[in-house]
Design a protein around this motif. Sequence first.
Motif, PDB file in Angstrom:
ATOM      1  N   LEU A 212       1.327  67.536 -13.579  1.00 11.85           N
ATOM      2  CA  LEU A 212       0.186  67.522 -12.666  1.00 11.85           C
ATOM      3  C   LEU A 212       0.480  66.643 -11.455  1.00 11.85           C
ATOM      4  CD1 LEU A 212      -2.758  68.267 -12.046  1.00 11.85           C
ATOM      5  CD2 LEU A 212      -3.467  66.333 -13.468  1.00 11.85           C
ATOM      6  N   ALA A 215       2.482  68.313  -8.792  1.00 10.18           N
ATOM      7  CA  ALA A 215       1.862  69.484  -8.170  1.00 10.18           C
ATOM      8  C   ALA A 215       1.404  69.157  -6.753  1.00 10.18           C
ATOM      9  CB  ALA A 215       0.686  69.970  -9.020  1.00 10.18           C
ATOM     10  N   ASP A 216       0.983  70.186  -6.037  1.00  9.91           N
ATOM     11  CA  ASP A 216       0.528  70.050  -4.655  1.00  9.91           C
ATOM     12  C   ASP A 216      -0.680  69.121  -4.585  1.00  9.91           C
ATOM     13  OD1 ASP A 216      -0.117  70.297  -2.011  1.00  9.91           O
ATOM     14  OD2 ASP A 216      -0.649  72.422  -2.099  1.00  9.91           O
ATOM     15  N   GLN A 219      -4.182  70.171  -3.128  1.00 11.94           N
ATOM     16  CA  GLN A 219      -5.095  70.937  -3.980  1.00 11.94           C
ATOM     17  C   GLN A 219      -5.552  70.037  -5.122  1.00 11.94           C
ATOM     18  OE1 GLN A 219      -3.472  74.601  -5.448  1.00 11.94           O
ATOM     19  NE2 GLN A 219      -5.124  74.921  -6.931  1.00 11.94           N
ATOM     20  N   ARG A 220      -6.811  69.731  -5.167  1.00 12.66           N
ATOM     21  CA  ARG A 220      -7.300  68.742  -6.124  1.00 12.66           C
ATOM     22  C   ARG A 220      -7.533  69.306  -7.508  1.00 12.66           C
ATOM     23  NH1 ARG A 220     -11.247  64.267  -3.319  1.00 12.66           N
ATOM     24  NH2 ARG A 220      -9.622  63.318  -2.030  1.00 12.66           N
ATOM     25  N   HIS A 222      -6.466  71.993 -10.454  1.00  9.00           N
ATOM     26  CA  HIS A 222      -5.329  72.806 -10.873  1.00  9.00           C
ATOM     27  C   HIS A 222      -5.634  73.438 -12.230  1.00  9.00           C
ATOM     28  CE1 HIS A 222      -2.460  71.212  -7.810  1.00  9.00           C
ATOM     29  NE2 HIS A 222      -3.286  70.184  -7.851  1.00  9.00           N
ATOM     30  N   VAL A 224      -4.265  74.766 -15.506  1.00  5.72           N
ATOM     31  CA  VAL A 224      -3.055  74.654 -16.326  1.00  5.72           C
ATOM     32  C   VAL A 224      -3.351  75.371 -17.631  1.00  5.72           C
ATOM     33  CG1 VAL A 224      -1.320  73.089 -17.256  1.00  5.72           C
ATOM     34  CG2 VAL A 224      -2.683  72.393 -15.275  1.00  5.72           C
ATOM     35  N   HIS A 231      -6.418  66.278  -9.556  1.00  8.78           N
ATOM     36  CA  HIS A 231      -5.410  65.483  -8.842  1.00  8.78           C
ATOM     37  C   HIS A 231      -6.097  64.788  -7.665  1.00  8.78           C
ATOM     38  CE1 HIS A 231      -1.914  64.099  -6.897  1.00  8.78           C
ATOM     39  NE2 HIS A 231      -1.051  64.984  -7.373  1.00  8.78           N
TER      40      HIS A 231
END
Length: 381
Positions: A212, A215-216, A219-220, A222, A224, A231
């Motif tokens: 996590l 990750a980008d 982008q809050r 995600h 999975v 995030h």
Amino acid sequence: MANILLADDDTLTLQMLQATLEDEHQVTAVADSSAALDLALTRPFDLVLLDVDMPGMSGYECCERIKAAPQGAQLPVMFLSALTGLEERLRGYSAGGEDYLTKPFDAEELLAKVRRVLQHNGRERELAQQLDEVMNAALASADMVGETGVVLDFQRAASSCATPDALALALLEAVQRFGFEACVRLCSLSATISRNQRGPASALESSLLDHLQSADASQRLHAVGPHAGFHWGKVLLFVRGLPLANPSAEREEAERIGRVRDNIALLMEGALQRLAAIDSAQAVRDLDQLSRLVQMTHQALADISARSQAQQLAVAHQCEHLNERLETSFLQLGLTSVQEDHLIELVRGHRESVLAELAQGQALDARLREISSQLRAQLKP
């Protein structure tokens, strides 16, 4: 000595596992998952080690059935597989596994992971009764104050959290009041902590938080698998069983899940702000400590300088005294004028050398005092 159940359809691997573990533990070995399931639900074991790929029932399905039974709900399970991708680890996490060991396995790694899982499970058992009481109290409180009350309660609790670990626990308890289990990672100035409701995050949870975190960040939210990752930069949250989208869910359930996601987002905002406040307080403490150290250094340099000046005066006085004694001794020694001049010049040369060395030391002291003064000026508010 722990009682461990092994299940692997490969005879050689099973023998190697048994040989590695039997010096420290009581080991029971079976060659298929059905036998493992029967034994796990009828005999007391401390740990089950399952091969993922077995004929008939897979290791994942076997784990799910063990965890679904009341007598196996708290029994830790480790998986053994040659597949190590994120999808496989997510399947293991969803099934309820504690850790993941790759084939071919390393004996030392196996023993270390087994010890860690057993220790972790021991702590969980000790806290199980207290956790149940906290769960009941938290759920009762959530029923009374509602979802908005959970967020408000967290904001009040977070305001009194003085450490990242206390903040992480408050955040996890708030998520738990919504009916979900989670693991969190807080990246503060002092340390990075990863934990769940019971204590430090398991190896599998840590790997999911690593995924996590990589990750980008723009982008809050995600998705999975069937879980949700939040995030918020220095605050990361992985919530088990919270889907970001579930088209097949009934409208009421979909609305409830949507509200939970929104409320957890509010929790994340509050946690991020409180973490920033904790970091700021730590930075102020660090700056204050640095200021005191600079003040102590400045005072020490002043003392050194004073002693150096006193030493230089003492050396000059001793050299003068030595010259006087030499001149007095010349009358008794009967030296020629050339010899007398030579001795006097020799003493004078050593005197000048010593004074030159002391002068260099004073120059260094002056430079250090200048640096100390500049540091003090920079540290002033």
